[in-house]
Motif scaffolding. Structure first.
Motif, PDB file in Angstrom:
ATOM      1  N   PHE A 250      14.930  32.317  23.251  1.00  0.00           N
ATOM      2  CA  PHE A 250      15.259  31.091  23.997  1.00  0.00           C
ATOM      3  C   PHE A 250      15.853  30.760  23.321  1.00  0.00           C
ATOM      4  O   PHE A 250      15.706  29.980  21.956  1.00  0.00           O
ATOM      5  N   TYR A 251      16.442  28.990  23.049  1.00  0.00           N
ATOM      6  CA  TYR A 251      16.498  27.703  22.625  1.00  0.00           C
ATOM      7  C   TYR A 251      15.620  26.946  22.169  1.00  0.00           C
ATOM      8  O   TYR A 251      15.794  26.438  21.230  1.00  0.00           O
ATOM      9  N   VAL A 252      14.295  27.207  22.921  1.00  0.00           N
ATOM     10  CA  VAL A 252      12.704  27.051  21.661  1.00  0.00           C
ATOM     11  C   VAL A 252      13.027  27.643  20.156  1.00  0.00           C
ATOM     12  O   VAL A 252      12.663  26.808  19.263  1.00  0.00           O
ATOM     13  N   GLU A 253      13.944  28.490  20.298  1.00  0.00           N
ATOM     14  CA  GLU A 253      13.021  29.056  19.271  1.00  0.00           C
ATOM     15  C   GLU A 253      14.550  28.331  17.526  1.00  0.00           C
ATOM     16  O   GLU A 253      14.215  28.884  16.738  1.00  0.00           O
ATOM     17  N   LEU A 254      15.651  27.413  18.355  1.00  0.00           N
ATOM     18  CA  LEU A 254      15.790  27.352  17.660  1.00  0.00           C
ATOM     19  C   LEU A 254      15.207  26.359  16.342  1.00  0.00           C
ATOM     20  O   LEU A 254      16.256  26.053  15.058  1.00  0.00           O
ATOM     21  N   PRO A 255      14.362  25.620  17.031  1.00  0.00           N
ATOM     22  CA  PRO A 255      13.654  25.011  15.656  1.00  0.00           C
ATOM     23  C   PRO A 255      13.538  25.257  14.469  1.00  0.00           C
ATOM     24  O   PRO A 255      12.987  25.348  13.538  1.00  0.00           O
ATOM     25  N   ALA A 256      13.444  26.844  14.570  1.00  0.00           N
ATOM     26  CA  ALA A 256      12.703  28.132  13.878  1.00  0.00           C
ATOM     27  C   ALA A 256      14.264  28.113  12.127  1.00  0.00           C
ATOM     28  O   ALA A 256      13.350  28.170  11.417  1.00  0.00           O
ATOM     29  N   TYR A 257      15.423  27.740  13.266  1.00  0.00           N
ATOM     30  CA  TYR A 257      16.549  27.559  12.398  1.00  0.00           C
ATOM     31  C   TYR A 257      16.657  26.485  11.484  1.00  0.00           C
ATOM     32  O   TYR A 257      17.222  26.944  10.420  1.00  0.00           O
ATOM     33  N   LEU A 258      16.163  26.375  12.330  1.00  0.00           N
ATOM     34  CA  LEU A 258      15.920  24.962  11.383  1.00  0.00           C
ATOM     35  C   LEU A 258      15.715  24.211   9.704  1.00  0.00           C
ATOM     36  O   LEU A 258      16.005  24.100   9.123  1.00  0.00           O
ATOM     37  N   ILE A 259      13.982  24.970  10.017  1.00  0.00           N
ATOM     38  CA  ILE A 259      12.870  24.884   9.170  1.00  0.00           C
ATOM     39  C   ILE A 259      13.844  26.374   7.811  1.00  0.00           C
ATOM     40  O   ILE A 259      12.956  26.345   6.590  1.00  0.00           O
ATOM     41  N   LEU A 260      13.884  27.454   8.709  1.00  0.00           N
ATOM     42  CA  LEU A 260      15.076  28.497   7.281  1.00  0.00           C
ATOM     43  C   LEU A 260      16.209  27.883   6.802  1.00  0.00           C
ATOM     44  O   LEU A 260      15.645  28.116   5.467  1.00  0.00           O
ATOM     45  N   GLY A 261      16.598  27.728   7.412  1.00  0.00           N
ATOM     46  CA  GLY A 261      17.684  26.399   6.830  1.00  0.00           C
ATOM     47  C   GLY A 261      17.828  25.511   5.568  1.00  0.00           C
ATOM     48  O   GLY A 261      18.183  26.100   4.167  1.00  0.00           O
ATOM     49  N   LEU A 262      16.507  24.565   5.786  1.00  0.00           N
ATOM     50  CA  LEU A 262      15.667  24.114   4.446  1.00  0.00           C
ATOM     51  C   LEU A 262      15.277  24.631   3.586  1.00  0.00           C
ATOM     52  O   LEU A 262      15.264  24.503   2.334  1.00  0.00           O
ATOM     53  N   VAL A 384       7.317  33.894  22.208  1.00  0.00           N
ATOM     54  CA  VAL A 384       8.757  33.296  22.486  1.00  0.00           C
ATOM     55  C   VAL A 384       9.909  33.065  21.025  1.00  0.00           C
ATOM     56  O   VAL A 384      10.640  32.716  20.507  1.00  0.00           O
ATOM     57  N   SER A 385       9.484  34.459  20.257  1.00  0.00           N
ATOM     58  CA  SER A 385      10.633  35.018  19.280  1.00  0.00           C
ATOM     59  C   SER A 385      11.168  36.252  19.780  1.00  0.00           C
ATOM     60  O   SER A 385      11.170  37.295  20.264  1.00  0.00           O
ATOM     61  N   GLY A 386      12.561  36.457  19.364  1.00  0.00           N
ATOM     62  CA  GLY A 386      13.832  37.481  19.029  1.00  0.00           C
ATOM     63  C   GLY A 386      13.128  38.149  18.134  1.00  0.00           C
ATOM     64  O   GLY A 386      12.617  37.648  17.311  1.00  0.00           O
ATOM     65  N   SER A 387      14.404  38.638  17.690  1.00  0.00           N
ATOM     66  CA  SER A 387      13.678  40.011  16.456  1.00  0.00           C
ATOM     67  C   SER A 387      13.839  39.189  15.276  1.00  0.00           C
ATOM     68  O   SER A 387      14.607  38.497  14.969  1.00  0.00           O
ATOM     69  N   GLU A 388      13.540  40.124  14.326  1.00  0.00           N
ATOM     70  CA  GLU A 388      13.361  39.451  12.781  1.00  0.00           C
ATOM     71  C   GLU A 388      15.603  39.236  12.336  1.00  0.00           C
ATOM     72  O   GLU A 388      15.271  38.433  11.156  1.00  0.00           O
ATOM     73  N   THR A 389      15.393  40.564  12.428  1.00  0.00           N
ATOM     74  CA  THR A 389      16.799  40.997  12.126  1.00  0.00           C
ATOM     75  C   THR A 389      17.565  39.742  11.908  1.00  0.00           C
ATOM     76  O   THR A 389      18.465  39.141  11.577  1.00  0.00           O
ATOM     77  N   LEU A 425      25.041  30.667  17.434  1.00  0.00           N
ATOM     78  CA  LEU A 425      23.700  29.321  17.174  1.00  0.00           C
ATOM     79  C   LEU A 425      23.047  28.725  15.737  1.00  0.00           C
ATOM     80  O   LEU A 425      22.819  28.211  15.651  1.00  0.00           O
ATOM     81  N   ALA A 426      22.537  30.408  15.554  1.00  0.00           N
ATOM     82  CA  ALA A 426      20.621  30.513  15.188  1.00  0.00           C
ATOM     83  C   ALA A 426      22.007  30.059  13.336  1.00  0.00           C
ATOM     84  O   ALA A 426      20.907  29.456  12.377  1.00  0.00           O
ATOM     85  N   VAL A 427      23.261  31.445  13.268  1.00  0.00           N
ATOM     86  CA  VAL A 427      23.343  31.218  11.930  1.00  0.00           C
ATOM     87  C   VAL A 427      24.104  29.849  11.830  1.00  0.00           C
ATOM     88  O   VAL A 427      23.673  29.408  10.869  1.00  0.00           O
ATOM     89  N   MET A 428      24.733  28.889  12.287  1.00  0.00           N
ATOM     90  CA  MET A 428      25.737  27.712  12.315  1.00  0.00           C
ATOM     91  C   MET A 428      24.824  26.911  12.155  1.00  0.00           C
ATOM     92  O   MET A 428      24.248  25.816  11.251  1.00  0.00           O
ATOM     93  N   VAL A 429      23.498  26.953  12.574  1.00  0.00           N
ATOM     94  CA  VAL A 429      21.876  25.633  12.741  1.00  0.00           C
ATOM     95  C   VAL A 429      21.497  25.908  10.988  1.00  0.00           C
ATOM     96  O   VAL A 429      21.425  24.844  10.392  1.00  0.00           O
ATOM     97  N   ALA A 430      20.998  27.237  10.763  1.00  0.00           N
ATOM     98  CA  ALA A 430      20.670  27.499   9.499  1.00  0.00           C
ATOM     99  C   ALA A 430      22.037  27.458   8.437  1.00  0.00           C
ATOM    100  O   ALA A 430      21.244  26.277   7.464  1.00  0.00           O
ATOM    101  N   VAL A 431      22.699  27.439   8.544  1.00  0.00           N
ATOM    102  CA  VAL A 431      24.006  27.154   7.290  1.00  0.00           C
ATOM    103  C   VAL A 431      23.999  25.208   6.942  1.00  0.00           C
ATOM    104  O   VAL A 431      24.241  25.322   6.429  1.00  0.00           O
TER     105      VAL A 431
END
Length: 561
Positions: A250-262, A384-389, A425-431
């Motif tokens: 879900f796109y709702v998962e994207l905020p988690a990638y913001l935190i992962l990026g930090l 609301v989460s995909g794969s940990e990979t 999207l996930a990679v770009m947000v985290a990077v």
């Protein structure tokens, strides 16, 4: 028959003369556009071959030392070896590296990416040739004998050595020399990682640090040539094979990638600062115990061997552990512990002056960080989460991008290494988050911070380092010329402590102008034996400003060609 032979001999002689004339034109007038593209193709092929041979050489020596042909799973095999053999290999490798560097370099230091960046900015696209070749050999031994670093740094500098040889042969000016350097680096990176798009962008983003349109075509040609060489040797395969479930739920998962990026930004900063701290500690210990500099890499090898007895995954570039993280084969505690141990191992390798690059360790550390974060995130919010990979993939790109200071090319390298374009999207947000945070804490990247610690300041851009490229002596006027800078006026300023050393650059002179508020500065020779300074002439403020403005204009013209 004799007539045919005579005709063939004449044709060969004509071809020889034509090649000589072409060489003369290239040396005296520089290559034209079409000729330059041909040179880029040849140079890209040569750099690709160098990267391929370097990779094969590591595999061959590693196989010989550890006694296995499966070097991709070297740490699994190392677990079966006697402990003393695991320790002995990196110690012996470190000893050979130390002797090589002590004998053939002035500072016993391996050349790598930061030196290529310095060559592009300050030395018309040239790097040190002899030291570069010795560094490649040292890094080859390091990576083959248990050093915990990557192969891209040595390959990039080796490509710089090739481009330097070509630039010197054709007497290339600064613009041409830098473009040739970009071509060689792009081909080497592309061949090393089978990543033609990222290789071209890496050369422009990290090495040249601009995206001039005129440089784009030859760099792409060279990058493609390097990739073709790699694929002919190793096939069109990705470095890492991922599991099939790598899609965002879900796109709702994207905020988690913001935190992962930090988080990844902090991990990258921790890695960089740990390396610099370890280097300082190593130098202090070396000085205190009067350790010969040739033995420093051997001591580091002993430490690495001791760690490898318990954690053999630190050996080499670590692709086996990185793959395990990307496919979710590690537990949470393993990911955390392996990340900590890998950070320590990389710091020991670099502080021990053993050689190697930073990209592969950054990938491994990022994948471990991302996996650990993903295991926690998917455990807390399973609905609301995909794969940990996916988190491991994003973390891999985020840490590497922050360390290299190259968000664009690193993002593309991650995609090309894995062949997975679905999680962009996930990679770009985290990077984006990791690089934004890390660049505020360090000098934009590991390489620019390295240079900053050597008092070479490139992070702020050309306006900061161009002053150091203009010698005071080149602008010095004689005091006999008409104007206010008479000999008496110069000596009056010298008595007030207002002068500049004739061996210095405008980087030293401009602050003196600002502080003294004068229209000229006496230029003197300073003697180390205590003799009074010798007056050479005067540097006028207007001449200094004109030279600086000319350098800025030339840089702007190159970057916007």
């Amino acid at each position: 028959m004799t007539g045919a032979a005579t005709g063939l001999a004449g044709w060969i002689a004509g071809l020889r003369d034509s090649l000589r004339e072409t060489g003369r034109v290239l040396r005296e007038k520089g290559p034209g556009q079409v000729q330059f593209w041909f040179i880029a193709l040849v140079l890209g092929t040569a750099a690709g071959l160098a990267a391929m041979l370097f990779r094969l050489a590591i595999t061959a020596l590693q196989s010989a030392l550890y006694g296995t042909d499966d070097t991709l799973h070297i740490h699994s095999f190392a677990q079966t070896l006697p402990w003393y053999w695991i320790v002995l290999i990196p110690v012996a490798g470190g000893l050979v590296v130390g002797l090589l560097l002590d004998r053939f370099t002035r500072d016993a230091r391996v050349r790598s990416v930061s030196d290529v960046i310095q060559g592009a900015a300050l030395n018309d696209g040239r790097v040190e040739v002899k030291e570069g070749l010795v560094s490649a050999i040292a890094s080859w031994i390091t990576l083959s004998s248990g050093g915990s670093s990557g192969r891209e740094g040595p390959v990039v500098h080796l490509a710089g050595v090739l481009s330097t040889w070509v630039s010197n042969r054709i007497s290339a000016d600064g613009v041409t020399g830098r473009d040739l350097l970009g071509c060689a680096v792009a081909a080497a990176v592309s061949a090393s990682f089978n990543a033609p798009i990222a290789g071209a962008l890496f050369a422009m983003e990290v090495i040249l640090r601009h995206f001039a349109v005129n440089a784009f075509a030859p760099i792409v040609i060279a990058s493609v040539a390097g990739t073709v060489v790699s694929r002919l040797a190793f096939g069109d395969v990705t470095e890492f094979s991922l599991s099939t479930n790598t899609a965002l739920e879900f796109y709702v998962e994207l905020p988690a990638y913001l935190i992962l990026g930090l988080l990844c930004g902090l991990v990258a900063v921790t890695l960089m600062r740990t390396i610099f701290w370890a280097d300082g500690v190593g130098s202090a210990i070396q000085k205190r115990i009067r350790l010969p500099r040739a033995l420093r890499p051997a001591l580091a090898g002993a430490l690495l061997g001791g760690i490898a007895c318990w954690f053999p995954h630190i050996i080499g570039v670590g692709y086996e552990t990185t793959t395990a993280a990307l496919t979710g084969q590690l537990l949470l505690w393993q990911a955390v512990v392996f990340a900590v141990i890998k950070t320590a191992a990389v710091a020991i390798t670099m502080a021990g002056r053993m050689g190697g690059g930073m990209f592969s360790p950054s990938l491994m550390l990022g994948a471990l960080t991302g996996l650990a974060f993903g295991l926690i995130a998917t455990g807390i919010f399973p609905d609301v989460s995909g794969s940990e990979t996916v988190y491991a993939l994003a973390g891999m790109g985020a840490v590497a991008a922050a360390v290299l200071g190259a968000p664009i090319s690193t993002t593309l390298i991650v995609f090309e290494l894995t062949g997975d374009w679905q999680t962009g999207l996930a990679v770009m947000v985290a990077v984006s988050m990791s690089t934004a945070l890390a660049s505020r804490i360090v000098q934009r990247s590991f390489f620019l911070t390295q240079l900053h610690k050597r008092n070479i300041h490139l992070a702020a851009g050309p306006q900061a380092y161009l002053l150091s490229m203009v010698r005071v002596a080149s602008l010095t006027r004689d005091t006999t010329e008409k104007g206010p800078a008479t000999e008496d006026a110069c000596w009056q300023l010298i008595e007030q402590g207002i002068y500049v050393d004739g061996a210095s650059t405008l980087a030293s002179a401009m602050p003196v102008f600002d502080k003294g508020g004068v229209a000229f500065l006496p230029v003197v020779t300073l003697w180390s034996d205590g003799r009074p300074p010798e007056l050479l002439g005067a540097l006028h403020h207007l001449d200094a400003l004109k030279a600086y403005n000319k350098a800025l204009a030339a840089t702007a013209a190159e970057e916007h060609r």
